[in-house]
Design an enzyme around this catalytic site. Structure first.
Site, short mmCIF file in Angstrom:
data_model
loop_
_atom_site.label_atom_id
_atom_site.label_comp_id
_atom_site.label_asym_id
_atom_site.label_seq_id
_atom_site.Cartn_x
_atom_site.Cartn_y
_atom_site.Cartn_z
NE ARG A 56 -3.16 2.34 3.15
CZ ARG A 56 -2.90 3.29 3.82
NH1 ARG A 56 -1.59 3.70 4.09
NH2 ARG A 56 -3.73 4.58 3.79
NE ARG B 4 8.78 -21.38 1.34
CZ ARG B 4 9.39 -20.17 2.03
NH1 ARG B 4 10.10 -19.65 1.48
NH2 ARG B 4 8.87 -20.24 3.20
CG ASP C 232 18.12 -15.53 3.21
OD1 ASP C 232 17.11 -16.01 3.14
OD2 ASP C 232 18.92 -16.17 4.05
N GLY C 233 16.57 -15.09 0.10
CA GLY C 233 16.32 -15.81 -1.10
C GLY C 233 15.70 -14.67 -2.22
CB ILE D 240 7.33 -14.94 10.48
CG1 ILE D 240 7.47 -16.29 10.11
CG2 ILE D 240 5.99 -14.17 10.06
CD1 ILE D 240 6.68 -17.34 10.72
NE ARG E 133 13.56 -20.27 5.67
CZ ARG E 133 13.13 -20.89 4.75
NH1 ARG E 133 13.36 -22.03 4.21
NH2 ARG E 133 11.92 -20.48 4.26
CD GLU F 143 9.19 -23.97 33.36
OE1 GLU F 143 8.30 -23.68 32.33
OE2 GLU F 143 8.78 -23.56 34.62
NE ARG G 11 4.25 -18.07 5.92
CZ ARG G 11 4.83 -19.00 4.99
NH1 ARG G 11 5.83 -19.89 5.49
NH2 ARG G 11 4.20 -19.57 4.05
O1 F6P Z 1 10.53 -18.21 6.19
C1 F6P Z 1 9.22 -18.21 6.79
C2 F6P Z 1 8.91 -19.93 6.84
O2 F6P Z 1 7.40 -19.51 7.93
C3 F6P Z 1 9.82 -20.55 7.99
O3 F6P Z 1 9.77 -19.99 9.38
C4 F6P Z 1 9.30 -21.88 7.71
O4 F6P Z 1 10.55 -22.72 8.04
C5 F6P Z 1 9.04 -21.93 6.24
O5 F6P Z 1 8.78 -20.46 6.19
C6 F6P Z 1 8.08 -22.82 5.81
O6 F6P Z 1 7.73 -22.62 4.41
P1 F6P Z 1 6.71 -23.19 3.71
O7 F6P Z 1 5.49 -22.16 3.99
O8 F6P Z 1 6.88 -22.80 2.22
O9 F6P Z 1 6.20 -24.60 4.10
#
Ligand code: F6P
Length: 319
Positions: free
Chosen positions: A21, A72, A103-104, A126, A171, A187, A252
């Protein structure tokens, strides 16, 4: 009139819509036509590019996910796809592109930059795993979601006198686990940065059990260990009844927090301003209170700073 475009790529993150936006509205302020690229780099290669209007971005600022869609697309590492993408942008006379992701996503931007498209990256994930910035767009929303979920687990754990082992996303970055673990008074916290020490984990849970606590929480970053196995080990070796929960993709979604909306707005405005000065090849970042920019290549190679102190303090912050 110059033409610029925006795309979201990789795992979506709350706050991406606010960024889109702002890019559209700021873009108009600087006299740009703004295009949306749908479905990340995959869509860019397929030519899924549409001009955006104020109407396209109205009523989206509080919505999670991304209206542009994401994907992806590891194939984008191949030069043949990068060339097609650059050609598709040039066909629309687009010479500036803002990419929102991790980073990708930045690696894709670096490639396109080399094909003459001025690219600016915004950290949207996230995971908070982008070393150049203190915080990424979406991290605090996901953190709040994880904390709310663990608070709920605590209610039922307390009723049954149980231990909860909770797996959060991230990740290869432990920030979600670290911050959530501190926020819920867990804990023990297991992250890639601190490693998994079975004895220390069991000792921490044992301590709570012996003190007659009615509940205990262990927070674990995904990909570290099998949380169901850990739960079984706690039952067998400590005697604490235990359940494992994988929070997964719920982390997410959801409306972005006020912080993520403000961060997305500030970073996006900065990105458009860079393009208005004909500057590309940058990633926007938050350092302390300041929004700054870093070269994409530097952003991809530097080491993460901000959480390191907190990982060092984890023994003090979780007792
Ligand atoms: O990069 C964000 C993320 O939610 C990671 O925490 C997790 O490992 C990955 O994406 C999961 O990817 P996907 O939604 O492609 O399964």
């Amino acid at each position: 009139m110059r033409n610029i475009a925006v795309l979201t790529s990789g795992g979506d993150a709350p706050g991406m819509n606010m960024a889109i936006r702002t890019i559209v509205r700021s873009g108009f302020h600087y006299g740009f036509n703004v295009y949306g690229v749908y479905n990340g780099y995959k869509g860019l290669v397929k030519g899924e590019i549409k001009q955006m209007t104020r109407e396209t971005v109205s009523r989206i600022l509080n919505r999670g996910g991304t209206i542009l869609g994401s994907a992806r697309y590891p194939q984008f590492l191949e030069e043949k796809y990068q060339k097609i993408a650059a050609k598709n942008l040039k066909e629309h006379d687009i010479d500036g592109l803002i990419v929102i992701g991790g980073d990708g996503t930045f690696r894709g931007a670096l490639a396109l930059h080399k094909f003459g498209i001025k690219c600016v990256g915004l950290p949207g994930t996230i995971d908070n795993d982008i070393p150049s910035t203190d915080y990424t767009i979406g991290f605090f929303t996901a953190l709040n979601t994880a904390v709310e979920a663990i608070d709920r687990l605590r209610d039922t754990s307390f009723s049954h006198r149980r231990c909860s082992v909770v797996e959060v996303m991230g990740r290869n970055c432990g920030d979600l686990a670290l911050y959530a673990g501190i926020a819920v008074g867990s804990e023990f916290i297991i992250t890639p940065e601190t490693g998994y020490d079975k004895k220390k984990t069991l000792d921490a849970v044992k301590g709570s059990y012996r003190r007659n606590k009615r509940h205990a929480v262990v927070v674990v970053t995904e990909n570290m260990l099998d949380v169901n196995k850990l739960a079984k080990t706690i039952v067998e070796e400590v005697g604490y009844e235990t359940r494992a929960t994988v929070l997964g993709h719920v982390q997410r979604g959801g409306n972005p927090t006020a912080f993520d909306r403000v961060l997305a707005t500030e970073m996006s405005e900065y990105a458009v301003e860079l393009l208005s000065k004909d500057i590309g090849g940058k990633v926007v970042a938050l350092r302390g209170m300041d929004i700054i920019d870093v070269g994409i290549e530097d952003a991809l190679t530097m080491e993460k700073q901000v959480s390191n102190k907190r990982y060092g303090l984890v023994g003090k912050l979780v007792r």
